[in-house]
Every structure is written in structure tokens, then in C-alpha cells.
Write an enzyme that holds these catalytic residues in place. Sequence first.
Site, short mmCIF file in Angstrom:
data_model
loop_
_atom_site.label_atom_id
_atom_site.label_comp_id
_atom_site.label_asym_id
_atom_site.label_seq_id
_atom_site.Cartn_x
_atom_site.Cartn_y
_atom_site.Cartn_z
N ARG A 209 1.51 -8.22 -8.48
CA ARG A 209 0.28 -8.63 -9.17
C ARG A 209 0.49 -8.61 -10.67
O ARG A 209 1.27 -7.82 -11.20
CB ARG A 209 -0.86 -7.65 -8.81
CG ARG A 209 -1.35 -7.75 -7.38
CD ARG A 209 -2.57 -6.86 -7.22
NE ARG A 209 -3.66 -7.34 -8.04
CZ ARG A 209 -4.66 -8.12 -7.60
NH1 ARG A 209 -4.72 -8.46 -6.33
NH2 ARG A 209 -5.59 -8.52 -8.41
N HIS B 184 0.80 -1.22 0.00
CA HIS B 184 0.00 0.00 0.00
C HIS B 184 0.84 1.28 0.00
O HIS B 184 0.32 2.35 -0.31
CB HIS B 184 -1.03 -0.03 1.14
CG HIS B 184 -2.19 -0.91 0.79
ND1 HIS B 184 -2.17 -2.27 0.98
CD2 HIS B 184 -3.36 -0.63 0.19
CE1 HIS B 184 -3.30 -2.78 0.53
NE2 HIS B 184 -4.03 -1.81 0.05
N THR C 206 -6.98 -9.79 -2.81
CA THR C 206 -7.05 -11.24 -2.98
C THR C 206 -8.25 -11.80 -2.21
O THR C 206 -8.26 -11.81 -0.99
CB THR C 206 -5.75 -11.89 -2.48
OG1 THR C 206 -4.65 -11.12 -2.96
CG2 THR C 206 -5.62 -13.31 -2.96
N GLU D 45 4.56 -12.51 -2.72
CA GLU D 45 3.26 -13.12 -3.06
C GLU D 45 3.10 -13.06 -4.57
O GLU D 45 3.38 -12.03 -5.18
CB GLU D 45 2.12 -12.33 -2.40
CG GLU D 45 2.17 -12.34 -0.90
CD GLU D 45 1.14 -11.40 -0.31
OE1 GLU D 45 0.40 -10.74 -1.06
OE2 GLU D 45 1.10 -11.29 0.92
N HIS E 235 -4.49 -11.34 5.81
CA HIS E 235 -5.54 -10.67 5.04
C HIS E 235 -6.58 -10.03 5.97
O HIS E 235 -7.26 -10.74 6.69
CB HIS E 235 -6.25 -11.60 4.06
CG HIS E 235 -6.78 -10.82 2.91
ND1 HIS E 235 -6.09 -10.67 1.73
CD2 HIS E 235 -7.88 -10.06 2.80
CE1 HIS E 235 -6.77 -9.89 0.93
NE2 HIS E 235 -7.86 -9.49 1.55
N1 PXP Z 1 -1.25 -12.20 2.95
C1 PXP Z 1 -1.58 -12.41 1.67
C2 PXP Z 1 -1.32 -13.75 1.06
C3 PXP Z 1 -2.14 -11.37 0.88
O1 PXP Z 1 -2.47 -11.59 -0.40
C4 PXP Z 1 -2.31 -10.10 1.47
C5 PXP Z 1 -2.82 -8.97 0.63
O2 PXP Z 1 -1.90 -8.67 -0.35
C6 PXP Z 1 -1.94 -9.93 2.82
C7 PXP Z 1 -1.43 -11.01 3.54
C8 PXP Z 1 -2.08 -8.62 3.52
O3 PXP Z 1 -3.42 -8.26 3.60
P1 PXP Z 1 -3.85 -6.87 4.21
O4 PXP Z 1 -3.26 -5.82 3.32
O5 PXP Z 1 -5.33 -6.92 4.18
O6 PXP Z 1 -3.27 -6.79 5.59
#
Ligand code: PXP
Length: 261
Positions: free
Chosen positions: A44, A9, A100, A69, A214
Site C-alpha cells: 500500500r 495481516h 480496498t 497488489e 476480498h
Molecule cells: N484480493 C485483493 C485484490 C485485495 O485487495 C485483498 C485485500 O488486500 C484480498 C484479495 C484479500 O482480502 P481479504 O483479506 O479480505 O481476504
Amino acid sequence: MQLGVNIDHIAVLREARKFNYPNLIDALSIVERAGGDQITIHLREDRRHIQDRDVEEIVRHSVLPVNLEMAVADEVVEIATNLRPHRATIVPEKREEVTTEGGLDLLQNFDRVGSVIDKLKSADIEVSLFIDPNLEHVELSKKLGADWIELHTGQFANIYQMLYSNLPHSHHSIDSLQSLSRKELEQKLEKTITNLRESAKAGKRANLRVAGGHGLNYQNIKLFKSIDEVEEVNIGQSIVARAVFVGLEEAIREMRKLLES
Ligand code: PXP
């Protein structure tokens, strides 16, 4: 519990202007100083935040291990095997999604995921699979030879927000949960946390290392961290959002403290 800080972000903010600020490299030492254990980034396919050159620079400059990721797309697999981050977390990807939205469908994609795991492992990269919390997917992850599973906490986080925040009364309410009563939401939260707990236990029994991620934030982490088998969380949006007000270092320190208390 270890903390992987997802810095996507910060790149979202930079890409809003297609500019060179904020600089992701500046974030690396701040994460380390604040007590983060890992840098997590998601390359991505649509390159909406992290860019190819970011992955290259982050893998080269980060003191902390880097968790990349990625989807199973050939070009991203090639980038990973060339740059060799510490870990690759395989995630499903749909271009139109906001983020995701679900775990990997390992039954449908067993062979494809298996061949990507082989390629990553031959490049000496640890592999994690981002899965929904259910026993079948834990078992399939083991069969596929993953080192880690990362349990998708999105559903848990959504229900938690609907129950314990102002979300249902705002214009961001979650449609699929909107019609449920508080009682039903409470039951659903209980079921989701049980699924997460049982999946984490099954993972541990199968000698898999277990992470979660997530939608985790400064409120719901208090409940989620009660699952002892989870060794690590990867958290992005809530930390970077808080950093807007208190700075990145303080935002990470606050999360670190919650993980330890
Ligand atoms: N773990 C995975 C596998 C993800 O795809 C994401 C989002 O990119 C996150 C963790 C982090 O999620 P959040 O930004 O909602 O904390």
C-alpha cells in the site's frame, strides 16, 4: 480452484509493534506446505503493513508465485518493474479506507491504467485488474490487455455476513446494509452472486483468467466456489484470523479442503 494466500495481516501484527516478528519469510514455506498455490501481498502507498523490503525478500525467497497488489502510483510501479513478481494486481487505493473498498474505475482511469499495464508487461509481469463484478468492467479489462480479472467479492461477503452470521447484532454491523430486511438481503445476495457469475462467464468468454477476492471466509466460500469460471481466490484476513487459534498451516489446510469439497 487455486488458493492465493494473502499474508498482509501477518505484517499487520508485526507493524503493531514495529518489530521483526512475526517474520513473513517464515510464512512462505508454511503456505507452500499447506497447499497454497500463490503468495499474495499488497504494497500500500501508506505502507501500513507490507514494506518495500518485504516485497524484495518475498519475491526472492518464495517458492510459490508472488502476486503483488498495487495501486497505479509511479513509485510502486517502479518497485514492481524492478523486482518482477509473477503477477501484479492493480487495485484502487484510498488512504483513509480500512481495506480496498471497491474495484477499479476503469472508465475514469483508462489511460493511466493502460500505461501501467504496458510498463508491467514490458517487465514480463502478468497483469490482473481488481474490478467490481459488472460486464462493462470486464470488457474494459479486455480492451486494456489484462491477463486476469479479479472480481471484488466484498459486497457479496458483506451481505452474506449480514444474513448468515451474528454481525447485524454486533457493534460491527455494516451501516449501508443495516436497514434492509432479511428478504431484501436475500434478494441482494442473489443479485450479487448473479453479477459475479455473469462477469466470470464474460471474462472466460473474452479469454481472460478469472480470480475472486476480498472478504472470502470459511462460510461464504461454499457459495462462492460454485462459480465454475473462477480459477483462483485470494484470501487473507479470514485465514490469518483463524491461524491465531489453529496455526497458519491448519488454517490454510482447512480452506484448501473447502475449495476441493
Ligand atoms: N484480493 C485483493 C485484490 C485485495 O485487495 C485483498 C485485500 O488486500 C484480498 C484479495 C484479500 O482480502 P481479504 O483479506 O479480505 O481476504
